[in-house]
Design a protein around this motif. Structure first.
Motif, mmCIF file in Angstrom:
data_model
loop_
_atom_site.group_PDB
_atom_site.id
_atom_site.type_symbol
_atom_site.label_atom_id
_atom_site.label_comp_id
_atom_site.label_asym_id
_atom_site.label_seq_id
_atom_site.Cartn_x
_atom_site.Cartn_y
_atom_site.Cartn_z
ATOM 1 N N SER A 129 -31.151 -4.638 -18.534
ATOM 2 C CA SER A 129 -30.805 -4.690 -19.955
ATOM 3 C C SER A 129 -32.076 -5.080 -20.704
ATOM 4 O O SER A 129 -32.942 -5.772 -20.158
ATOM 5 C CB SER A 129 -29.696 -5.714 -20.166
ATOM 6 O OG SER A 129 -29.648 -6.125 -21.503
ATOM 7 N N MET A 142 -27.735 4.242 -22.669
ATOM 8 C CA MET A 142 -26.535 4.239 -23.522
ATOM 9 C C MET A 142 -26.909 4.060 -24.981
ATOM 10 O O MET A 142 -26.054 3.903 -25.830
ATOM 11 C CB MET A 142 -25.608 3.095 -23.091
ATOM 12 C CG MET A 142 -25.161 3.195 -21.646
ATOM 13 S SD MET A 142 -24.058 1.848 -21.186
ATOM 14 C CE MET A 142 -25.222 0.580 -20.715
ATOM 15 N N HIS A 187 -32.189 -3.832 -28.291
ATOM 16 C CA HIS A 187 -32.558 -5.045 -27.571
ATOM 17 C C HIS A 187 -34.014 -5.396 -27.839
ATOM 18 O O HIS A 187 -34.872 -4.513 -27.970
ATOM 19 C CB HIS A 187 -32.377 -4.829 -26.070
ATOM 20 C CG HIS A 187 -31.046 -5.269 -25.563
ATOM 21 N ND1 HIS A 187 -30.596 -6.549 -25.697
ATOM 22 C CD2 HIS A 187 -30.078 -4.587 -24.903
ATOM 23 C CE1 HIS A 187 -29.407 -6.654 -25.130
ATOM 24 N NE2 HIS A 187 -29.054 -5.477 -24.650
ATOM 25 N N GLU A 192 -36.398 -15.230 -14.642
ATOM 26 C CA GLU A 192 -36.115 -13.872 -14.125
ATOM 27 C C GLU A 192 -37.233 -13.431 -13.186
ATOM 28 O O GLU A 192 -36.993 -12.794 -12.154
ATOM 29 C CB GLU A 192 -36.016 -12.873 -15.286
ATOM 30 C CG GLU A 192 -34.781 -13.068 -16.138
ATOM 31 C CD GLU A 192 -34.725 -12.112 -17.317
ATOM 32 O OE1 GLU A 192 -35.760 -11.487 -17.645
ATOM 33 O OE2 GLU A 192 -33.647 -12.005 -17.913
ATOM 34 N N THR A 224 -21.365 -9.318 -26.187
ATOM 35 C CA THR A 224 -21.198 -10.741 -26.476
ATOM 36 C C THR A 224 -20.478 -10.895 -27.811
ATOM 37 O O THR A 224 -20.994 -10.451 -28.834
ATOM 38 C CB THR A 224 -22.579 -11.427 -26.564
ATOM 39 O OG1 THR A 224 -23.209 -11.364 -25.289
ATOM 40 C CG2 THR A 224 -22.446 -12.876 -26.999
ATOM 41 N N ASN A 259 -14.217 1.212 -25.481
ATOM 42 C CA ASN A 259 -14.900 1.904 -24.367
ATOM 43 C C ASN A 259 -13.954 2.616 -23.404
ATOM 44 O O ASN A 259 -14.340 3.636 -22.830
ATOM 45 C CB ASN A 259 -15.797 0.937 -23.592
ATOM 46 C CG ASN A 259 -17.030 0.568 -24.396
ATOM 47 O OD1 ASN A 259 -16.941 0.388 -25.604
ATOM 48 N ND2 ASN A 259 -18.170 0.467 -23.759
HETATM 49 N N1 LIG Z 1 -18.613 2.336 -26.967
HETATM 50 C C1 LIG Z 1 -19.867 1.927 -27.088
HETATM 51 N N2 LIG Z 1 -20.535 1.521 -25.991
HETATM 52 C C2 LIG Z 1 -21.796 1.098 -26.096
HETATM 53 C C3 LIG Z 1 -22.461 1.084 -27.346
HETATM 54 C C4 LIG Z 1 -21.749 1.513 -28.501
HETATM 55 O O1 LIG Z 1 -22.267 1.525 -29.645
HETATM 56 N N3 LIG Z 1 -20.452 1.925 -28.323
HETATM 57 N N4 LIG Z 1 -23.767 0.659 -27.398
HETATM 58 C C5 LIG Z 1 -24.584 0.798 -26.200
HETATM 59 C C6 LIG Z 1 -25.870 0.102 -26.362
HETATM 60 S S1 LIG Z 1 -26.809 0.573 -27.720
HETATM 61 C C7 LIG Z 1 -26.350 -0.817 -25.484
HETATM 62 S S2 LIG Z 1 -27.963 -1.358 -25.641
HETATM 63 C C8 LIG Z 1 -25.515 -1.283 -24.356
HETATM 64 C C9 LIG Z 1 -25.710 -2.793 -24.093
HETATM 65 O O2 LIG Z 1 -25.565 -3.052 -22.774
HETATM 66 P P1 LIG Z 1 -26.131 -4.400 -22.061
HETATM 67 O O3 LIG Z 1 -27.513 -4.635 -22.460
HETATM 68 O O4 LIG Z 1 -25.843 -4.249 -20.603
HETATM 69 O O5 LIG Z 1 -25.140 -5.495 -22.625
HETATM 70 P P2 LIG Z 1 -25.264 -6.881 -23.417
HETATM 71 O O6 LIG Z 1 -23.942 -7.055 -24.055
HETATM 72 O O7 LIG Z 1 -26.426 -6.884 -24.319
HETATM 73 O O8 LIG Z 1 -25.439 -7.961 -22.248
HETATM 74 C C10 LIG Z 1 -24.962 -9.256 -22.455
HETATM 75 C C11 LIG Z 1 -25.172 -10.113 -21.240
HETATM 76 O O9 LIG Z 1 -26.560 -10.250 -20.976
HETATM 77 C C12 LIG Z 1 -26.815 -11.481 -20.330
HETATM 78 N N5 LIG Z 1 -28.036 -12.047 -20.909
HETATM 79 C C13 LIG Z 1 -28.251 -12.464 -22.176
HETATM 80 N N6 LIG Z 1 -29.521 -12.912 -22.320
HETATM 81 C C14 LIG Z 1 -30.121 -12.780 -21.117
HETATM 82 C C15 LIG Z 1 -31.426 -13.047 -20.602
HETATM 83 O O10 LIG Z 1 -32.321 -13.514 -21.313
HETATM 84 N N7 LIG Z 1 -31.643 -12.731 -19.285
HETATM 85 C C16 LIG Z 1 -30.679 -12.229 -18.474
HETATM 86 N N8 LIG Z 1 -30.984 -11.937 -17.216
HETATM 87 N N9 LIG Z 1 -29.447 -11.996 -18.921
HETATM 88 C C17 LIG Z 1 -29.175 -12.254 -20.213
HETATM 89 C C18 LIG Z 1 -25.647 -12.392 -20.566
HETATM 90 O O11 LIG Z 1 -25.087 -12.739 -19.313
HETATM 91 C C19 LIG Z 1 -24.696 -11.550 -21.416
HETATM 92 O O12 LIG Z 1 -23.357 -11.666 -20.972
HETATM 93 O O13 LIG Z 1 -24.124 -1.018 -24.640
HETATM 94 C C20 LIG Z 1 -23.866 0.357 -24.921
HETATM 95 N N10 LIG Z 1 -22.437 0.629 -24.971
#
Ligand SMILES: Nc1nc2c(c(=O)[nH]1)N[C@H]1C(S)=C(S)[C@@H](COP(=O)(O)OP(=O)(O)OC[C@H]3O[C@@H](n4cnc5c(=O)[nH]c(N)nc54)[C@H](O)[C@@H]3O)O[C@H]1N2
Ligand SMILES: Nc1nc2c(c(=O)[nH]1)N[C@H]1C(S)=C(S)[C@@H](COP(=O)(O)OP(=O)(O)OC[C@H]3O[C@@H](n4cnc5c(=O)[nH]c(N)nc54)[C@H](O)[C@@H]3O)O[C@H]1N2
Ligand SMILES: [Mo]
Length: 786
Positions: A150, A179, A395, A541, A676, A749
C-alpha cells in the motif's frame, strides 16, 4: 434540493478546526498530537501521511483537517495486543464494523493465528521470521507468493521489499496503484513516455486556467485547496468537471485566513462547474477538442504539433467523425457549456489539468485520460510554466513506491540496472496485479500473501470473492499499524506484524533514522518521526522486510528452486547484508542511488529542506514513446460507458420485469481514509451519523417510487451468474445527474465484479457499476457505537 440533509454553503472554515480538535482529543494522546500537528510537513518534521500533495517545506505551517485526522488516528494511546486477541476470536471480530476494528488502537505485538482456537496468539519476532522463511523455502515456485504494497511505505521500505521479492524470484507485486491511478500511468506512458505528472507546485501560481476533473480535493487533498484558492484570488480561472456538486470546489474558506475563518466570507473556487454523467469526461473533452479543431484553428498550436507530436491527422479525423449528438448524450452536458469550457481552455496562455479517481476507475479510463492529454497536445499546453498534466496521487508515497520498483511489469531497462549492479539476473516475466493476484489465490495457484501495509480485503472489489481468495492463502502475513478486515480472512496460518507509523521515532543501531518519500510533483524529501513508539515490540517496516529477507536467504533450504534464474539470484541474495541495511537506512539509499536513475547524491540531497526534484522528461520535450514523439490517441468514444454489461444482461435471482439500470459510483466520505473509517459524518455533503446512504436524483427516485430515507437494496449487473448485492441503504435525494447514483466505498465493494476492469489498466471499475435498486428486504444499519 433535499429536505432532510443540509449541505454547508462553503467548505473549510471554523468547522474544520472544530473537527480536528475533536479527533485530537479522542486520540487519547492530546498533548503529543497537538505537538505533532505543528511538525507535519515542516523541515525537521515528518511527511503528512494524509495524501501525496506536495508542499513548500520552508513555508508556514499549513493547517489541514484531514491530514490532522490521519496523524491523530495513527498516534493513538490505545493498543491492541495479546489480551485483546485472547478476548476476541476471529469469528467475533469479523462481526464488527471497519470503524470498530481500527478504533481499538495500534497493534502492539506480533501475533500468529491458531486455527484450532480461532484466536491470534503471541509469537516472538524470531519465530515469526522463521515461519515466513520456512514457508517461502517450501514452495514449488517463487511465483506462488504475492507481495502486496500500500502506498504509505517509504522509498527505503519499498525498495528493500521489491529487492527481496525479485531476488526470491518473482514480479508478483500487486499494489494499491492497481486500484487507483494505474490508468493515469498507462495513459501518460503511452502518450508522453513517462507515467507521472509534468507540473510542479509553483506552476499553480503561473496557470491562467486550472481544470479539475473527477476529484474531490476539499476532502481528499485539502492542501490542494490552498493552491486553488490562491490561484482563484490571482484571477486564474478554475473549471471543474465533477459528477457531483462538491462544495469545496464551489466555495472554500481557508482555515489560514482569519476573515474567512470567522465570518461567512469565502473564496469562489470554480469559474465554471460542469456535472458530466459518470464516465462522460472523454465525450466532454472530445467536444472541447471538436470545437477548437472545427471552429478555432487559430488556437491550435501547430508549431508544437509539427515539432513534437505524432498521429495528429488520425486524431483530427476521429474528432471530426464524432457527432455532437453522441458527445452531448454521453457527457450529459450541453454543447454550449462544453464550448464555453473550450473557449477558456484555448484562450488561456497556460493551463493545468488535474484529475483523480473520477477519471481512473472506469472501463475506458485509459482513453478518458488520453483525451485530456490530446487536448493539452492540441494547444501545446505542456512543458511551459503554469501548464501541464497533474494526476493527483492518493497515498502519500504511492508515486515513490513505483519509482522504487513496486511494479508487476518492470521495464527491461529498470531490471538491467539491478542485474549489472548485483551481478545477477532478475526475473523478466510479468507478475500479478491486484486482480490477477486475487484470482491466483482463489484458484490456490498462489499460496502465500504478504502485505506491506494496506487493507487488501476491504479495498479490493467483489468482497465475497476477495475474502475467499485471501482465506485460501496457506500463509497470510500482514505488516500493519491497525487491525483491519485483512487480518480476519484466515483459515490456515497467518501473522500480524506490527510496525511503526510515520509519526514515530525510528532508532536503529546507527542512530535516529529518516525515511524518504516522493510527492505528486516528483519531489523527494526526508521525513523523521518524533513520537515515542506505541510499543517496544513494534519494528520499523524496513526492519521487518530486512529480517524476512535475511531469514529466507540464509535458510538451510534456500537453494531448492529449480531453474537457471534461481541459481543466478542465489548468490546475489546471500551476499547482501540485509541486517546492515536495516541498521543504517543511508546504506539503502546508496543502493537506490546505484540502481535507479535520478538519485545521485541521494543522502546529501535530502539534507535540503525541500528535498530534490526528480525531473520529468516530457516537461523537457523528451518523449520516451515508441515514436519518440508525444502521441495523440485517435480512439473513438466508447459505444456505452456501462462496464461489462450488455443491454440484455440478466438480473440474477430475480424474476421480476426489467428494471432500469442506474450507474453507481463508489466514493469517499469526509470522515474516512480509504478503508479506515474515522467517523460516520460526511459534513460537506450534509450527511450525519451514517454511511449506508444512496445519493439519487429526485426524478429517478420518483420514477422508482422511492422516498427520502427509505431503505433500499442494490444489486449489480454482470455477465456472469454471480449475485452481487448490498442491503439497507438509506435514500438521499441529491443533486446528481439522472441515471447516476453514488454511495460510499468500501460498503459498495461487494457490487464490483472482479472481472469488471479497465481496458489496459486492470483497475476495478468502481466508478461505473451498473445496478438496479429495489426496496429493502433486509435493513442493516451500519452505525458503530464506541
Ligand atoms: N469501490 C472502491 N474501491 C476502492 C476505491 C474506490 O474509490 N472505490 N479506491 C481504491 C484506491 S484509490 C486505493 S489507493 C485502495 C486503498 O487500498 P489500501 O492502501 O490497501 O487500503 P488502506 O485503507 O489505505 O489501508 C489501511 C490500512 O493500512 C495500514 N496502515 C496504515 N498506516 C500504515 C503504515 O504506516 N505502515 C503499514 N505497514 N501499514 C499502515 C493500517 O493497518 C490500515 O488498516 O482502495 C481502492 N478500492
Ligand atoms: N481524507 C482522505 N484523503 C484521501 C483519501 C481518503 O480516503 N481520505 N484517499 C487517498 C487516495 S488513496 C486517493 S486515490 C485519493 C482519492 O481522491 P478522489 O479521487 O478525490 O476520491 P473519491 O472520493 O473517489 O472522489 C472521486 C470524485 O470524482 C467524482 N467523480 C466520480 N466519477 C466521475 C466521473 O465519471 N466524472 C467526473 N468528472 N467526476 C466523477 C466524484 O463525484 C468525486 O468528487 O485521495 C487520497 N486522500
Ligand atoms: Mo488511491
Amino acid at each position: 434540493m433535499s429536505n432532510h440533509i443540509e449541505k454547508p454553503s462553503k467548505a473549510g472554515g471554523f468547522p474544520s478546526i472544530q473537527a480536528t480538535l475533536s479527533h485530537v482529543l479522542r486520540s487519547q494522546r492530546t498533548k503529543q498530537n497537538l505537538k505533532n500537528l505543528l511538525r507535519v510537513n515542516q523541515t525537521d518534521g515528518f511527511d503528512c501521511p494524509g495524501c501525496a500533495w506536495g508542499d513548500n517545506k520552508h513555508g508556514a505551517f499549513q493547517f489541514c483537517e484531514n491530514g490532522a485526522k490521519a496523524v491523530a488516528w495513527e498516534s493513538t494511546g490505545k493498543g491492541v495486543g495479546s489480551e485483546f486477541f485472547a478476548q476476541h476470536s476471529v469469528r467475533q471480530l469479523a462481526k464488527q464494523t471497519d470503524y470498530w476494528l481500527e478504533y481499538q488502537g495500534r497493534l502492539t505485538e506480533p501475533m500468529r493465528y491458531n486455527a484450532a482456537t480461532d484466536h491470534y496468539e503471541p509469537v516472538s519476532w524470531t519465530d515469526a521470521f522463521s515461519i515466513i522463511a520456512d514457508k517461502l523455502n517450501s514452495l514449488s515456485s517463487p511465483n506462488r507468493v504475492e507481495f502486496y504494497t500500500s502506498g504509505r511505505a517509504s522509498n527505503e521500505a519499498s525498495y528493500l521489499y521489491q529487492l527481496f521479492g525479485r531476488l526470491y524470484g518473482t514480479n508478483n507485486f500487486p499494489d494499491c496503484s492497481n486500484m487507483c491511478h494505474e490508468a493515469s500511468g498507462v495513459a501518460l506512458t503511452k502518450a508522453i513516455g513517462i507515467g507521472k505528472g509534468t507540473v510542479v507546485l509553483n506552476d499553480f501560481d503561473a496557470a491562467e486556467a486550472i481544470f479539475v476533473f473527477g476529484q474531490n480535493p476539499g476532502t481528499n487533498h485539502p492542501r490542494m485547496m490552498n493552491a486553488l484558492r490562491k490561484a482563484a484570488k490571482h484571477g486564474c480561472k478554475i473549471v471543474t468537471f465533477n459528477n457531483l456538486k462538491e462544495v469545496a470546489l464551489e466555495k472554500f474558506a481557508s482555515p489560514q485566513s482569519p476573515i474567512e475563518l470567522l465570518t461567512p466570507a469565502s473564496t469562489t473556487i470554480s469559474h465554471q462547474y460542469l456535472t458530466p454523467k459518470l464516465g462522460g469526461d472523454m465525450a466532454a473533452v472530445r467536444g472541447m477538442a471538436k470545437y477548437i479543431i472545427e471552429q478555432r484553428q487559430d488556437k491550435i498550436d501547430h508549431g508544437f504539433i509539427e515539432q513534437h507530436s505524432a498521429f495528429f491527422n488520425e486524431y483530427q479525423q476521429s474528432v471530426k467523425r464524432t457527432s455532437w449528438q453522441q458527445i452531448e448524450q454521453q457527457s450529459g452536458l450541453t454543447r454550449a457549456d462544453i464550448i464555453k469550457a473550450a473557449i477558456l481552455f484555448s484562450g488561456s496562455k497556460s493551463v493545468i489539468s488535474c484529475w483523480a479517481m473520477g477519471l481512473t476507475q472506469h472501463k475506458h479510463s485509459v482513453d478518458i485520460i488520453r483525451e485530456v492529454i490530446n487536448l493539452h497536445l492540441l494547444c501545446g499546453q505542456i512543458g511551459k510554466p503554469g501548464a501541464g498534466l497533474c494526476p493527483v496521487r492518493g497515498h502519500s508515497n504511492v508515486q515513490g513506491n513505483r519509482t522504487m520498483g513496486i511494479n508487476e511489469k518492470p521495464s527491461n531497462e529498470f531490471i538491467a540496472h539491478f542485474d549489472n549492479f548485483f551481478d545477477t539476473r532478475l526475473p523478466r516475466q510479468a507478475g500479478h496485479n491486484v486482480v490477477e493476484a486475487l484470482k491466483a489465490l482463489q484458484t490456490k495457484d498462489s499460496k502465500v500473501l504478504i502485505c506491506l501495509g494496506g487493507n487488501l480485503a476491504a479495498a479490493a472489489p467483489d468482497t465475497d470473492f476477495t475474502y475467499q481468495a485471501i482465506r485460501n492463502a496457506e500463509l497470510n502475513v500482514q505488516i500493519s499499524t491497525k487491525l483491519n478486515r485483512s487480518h480476519l480472512q484466515v483459515t490456515q496460518d497467518a501473522l500480524i506484524l506490527p510496525c511503526l507509523g510515520r509519526t514515530e521515532l525510528d532508532v536503529q543501531r546507527s542512530g535516529v533514522q529518516k525515511i524518504t518519500v516522493e510527492d505528486t510533483f516528483s519531489m523527494v524529501h526526508a521525513s523523521t518521526g518524533m513520537t515515542e513508539p506505541v510499543s517496544e515490540l513494534c519494528l520499523s517496516e524496513i526492519d521487518i522486510v530486512a529480517q524476512m529477507a535475511n531469514a529466507t536467504f540464509h535458510h538451510r533450504d534456500y537453494h531448492h528452486f529449480a531453474g537457471v534464474q534461481q541459481a543466478e539470484t542465489q548468490s546475489a541474495a546471500t551476499k547482501i547484508d540485509w541486517l546492515a541495511l536495516r541498521d543504517d537506512y543511508g546504506l539503502i539509499r546508496q543502493l537506490i542511488q546505484n540502481t535507479i536513475n535520478g538519485f545521485e547524491y541521494y543522502n546529501q540531497r535530502i539534507e535540503q529542506p525541500a528535498g530534490f526534484y526528480l525531473g520529468n522528461s516530457a516537461a523537457r520535450f523528451v518523449w520516451n514513446t515508441q515514436t519518440k514523439r508525444a502521441e495523440f490517441n485517435p480512439s473513438n468514444l466508447p459505444d456505452s460507458v456501462i462496464a461489462d454489461c450488455s443491454s440484455d444482461a440478466q438480473l440474477h435471482g430475480s424474476q421480476s420485469t426489467p428494471q432500469p439500470i442506474l450507474l453507481l459510483q463508489s466514493l469517499r466520505s469526509h470522515d474516512q481514509y480509504n478503508t479506515t473509517i474515522y467517523g460516520m459524518d460526511d459534513r460537506y455533503r450534509g450527511i450525519k451519523g451514517k454511511r449506508n446512504v444512496l445519493f439519487i436524483n429526485p426524478q429517478d427516485a420518483q420514477n422508482l417510487n422511492l422516498v427520502e430515507a427509505q431503505l433500499v437494496d442494490l444489486q449489480s449487473i454482470a455477465n456472469d451468474n454471480v449475485v452481487r448485492k448490498v442491503s439497507g441503504f438509506s435514500v438521499v435525494l441529491y443533486d446528481i445527474p439522472q441515471g447516476n447514483i453514488a454511495a460510499y466505498y468500501p460498503e459498495t465493494n461487494p457490487l464490483v465484479s472482479i472481472n469488471s476492469v479497465g481496458v489496459d489498466s486492470y483497475t476495478p471499475t468502481s466508478k461505473s457499476i451498473p445496478v438496479v435498486i429495489t426496496p429493502s428486504t433486509k435493513p442493516v444499519i451500519n452505525v458503530a457505537q464506541v
